[in-house]
Design an enzyme around this catalytic site. Structure first.
Site, short mmCIF file in Angstrom:
data_model
loop_
_atom_site.label_atom_id
_atom_site.label_comp_id
_atom_site.label_asym_id
_atom_site.label_seq_id
_atom_site.Cartn_x
_atom_site.Cartn_y
_atom_site.Cartn_z
CD GLU A 66 -2.99 -1.11 2.25
OE1 GLU A 66 -2.88 -0.27 3.16
OE2 GLU A 66 -3.94 -1.91 2.19
CD GLU A 79 -3.41 -5.74 3.23
OE1 GLU A 79 -4.24 -4.89 3.63
OE2 GLU A 79 -2.19 -5.59 3.34
#
Ligand SMILES: *[C@@H]1O[C@H](CO)[C@@H](O)[C@H](O)[C@H]1NC(C)=O
Length: 446
Positions: A141, A352
């Site tokens: 991320e 995720e």
């Protein structure tokens, strides 16, 4: 023992504490010591892969390769060997929030010297573990890292500024590209692995799909949140929206922030620097225009974007990070289709996806079961009906643990951890048994 200080160690020990209930991550779920038990749980669940991260500051306490902590290297060797002995494929992430404090002292990701330190760390990791680890995530991320850690300052290292945020994005991208090329040149010929990043995604749905300004703004939001990082990696250049993004962010200050450029060789290194398209996905928001506001904490406000939700969506946003978390499985389908359409149908790894709830919800987490069931079901439609090339699904996360500014007040785990217990006892939740059935059948049981 021998672990170097990371920016999260520093951040959570600040006064006043930036974390709910003044929690720290000093011990957290202690997977570092209890990894044998955690691998046994994975095995019991029938998990095919385990995604974990290497702690840069554990392996290189100064962040630099001048001193290698071999005892910590051995820890990861043991974990990797144990996973493989249990037929669980390791997926290793090089940079996941943790970052060596000594490198932060020279400016962290705002300083382009850090690029070579990261590439050295990547080199050491590929060389040391790459005979057994063949799937690598360079950055977890990076958009959330630079937006919340450097632009807005709500996550470690807590920097706050447009120039810092902009440089973070730029240097992280260059570090990714250089590590990718290093792997390609030196390691791929004999290790035959794959390298990519995991980019945070959120679906932005126009509040009024019949209103062109809502539609345009929702598209803009996806191009920024996803595209600012993904476009350079896929196409070797920032998205067209980059300039507008910087202008809107900086219009209240005296000077406008100017876009950074990649040189021709940097662009060439970046373009196509992926073997899979890794995403993290949780939720969806509605988007409509509003007057830009520069006073509040969010990134959307200065961009003139008002985020909201449909009253019919389960979920809510009552956490200290004030993230509007809603259960909107069709938003996941739209996001995956958007990537297919705009980015040339790349192989996607969903690395995720999970449900945010509270410890007091206990072990009977029906809402989390329903979340995973409905999101996995949309993913099936995406593959079977829409022809999107999704190749992997990993739930976030196995264990309840420390969650950013929320500390232990929220959780995502399918296994509960008793944080009052010195032994950090683990107990699978209902969602854990649900995923066990999905993993065992590689789909929904018939
Ligand atoms: C958690 O651990 C504490 C301390 O060992 C114990 O007193 C408590 O009963 C445990 N809680 C649960 C839900 O097992």
């Amino acid at each position: 023992t021998g672990k170097g200080l990371s920016i999260w160690d520093e951040f959570v020990h600040r006064t006043p504490s930036p974390i709910a209930e003044h929690s720290t991550g000093d011990i957290a779920c202690d997977s570092y010591h209890k990894y044998r038990e955690d691998v046994a749980i994975l095995k019991y669940f029938g998990a095919g892969v385990y995604r974990f991260s290497l702690s840069w500051s554990r392996i290189l306490p100064t962040g630099r390769v001048d001193y290698i902590n071999w005892a910590r290297v051995q820890h990861y060797n043991d974990l990797i060997d144990l996973l493989i002995a249990n037929n669980i494929e390791p997926i290793a992430t090089l940079h996941k929030w943790d970052f060596p404090q000594p490198l932060m002292d020279i400016g962290g990701w705002t300083n382009d010297e850090v690029i070579s330190h990261f590439v050295n760390f990547a080199h050491l990791a590929f060389r040391t573990f790459g005979d057994r680890v063949t799937k690598w995530v360079t950055f977890n991320e990076p958009n959330a890292l630079c937006f919340w850690g450097y632009l807005k300052g709500t996550l470690a290292p807590g920097r706050r500024g447009i120039e810092d945020g902009k440089r973070c994005v730029h240097n992280v991208l260059k570090s990714h590209a250089k590590s990718y090329r290093l792997y390609d040149r030196v390691f791929r010929p004999h290790q035959h692995g794959k390298v990519g990043v995991v980019i945070f995604t959120q679906w932005y749905e126009p509040k009024d799909p019949g209103n062109p300004s809502h539609v345009k703004l929702a598209e803009f939001a996806v191009h920024i949140v996803w595209g600012l990082l993904a476009s350079p990696i896929f196409f070797g250049k920032y998205p067209d929206e980059y300039e507008t993004f910087l202008r809107l962010l900086s219009q209240k200050q005296g000077t406008l922030s100017t876009p950074l450029q990649f040189s021709l060789s940097e662009a060439a290194e970046l373009r196509g620097s992926w073997d899979f398209c890794g995403i993290a996905h949780y939720t969806t928001n509605l988007v409509e225009p509003t007057n830009p506001s520069h006073d509040s904490g969010g990134i959307s406000d200065p961009l003139g974007i008002k985020l909201s939700s449909d009253p019919g969506w389960p979920g809510g946003g009552n956490t200290s990070s004030n993230w509007g978390f809603y259960v909107v499985p069709w938003g996941f389908r739209k996001m995956l289709n958007w990537i297919k359409k705009r980015y040339g149908n790349p192989p996607i790894y969903v690395l995720e996806n999970g449900y945010q709830a509270h410890p007091e919800d206990g072990l009977e987490d029906h809402d989390r079961v329903e979340y995973h069931r409905s999101y996995i079901n949309e993913m099936l439609k995406v593959v079977r009906i829409d022809g999107v090339n999704v190749q992997m699904y990993a739930a976030w996360t196995l264990l309840d643990s420390f969650e950013w500014g929320d500390g232990y007040t929220i959780n995502f785990g399918v296994v509960a951890v008793n944080f009052s217990d010195p032994d950090r006892q683990r107990t699978p939740k209902l969602s854990g048994s649900f995923l066990k059935h999905v993993f065992m059948n590689n789909g929904f049981p018939r």
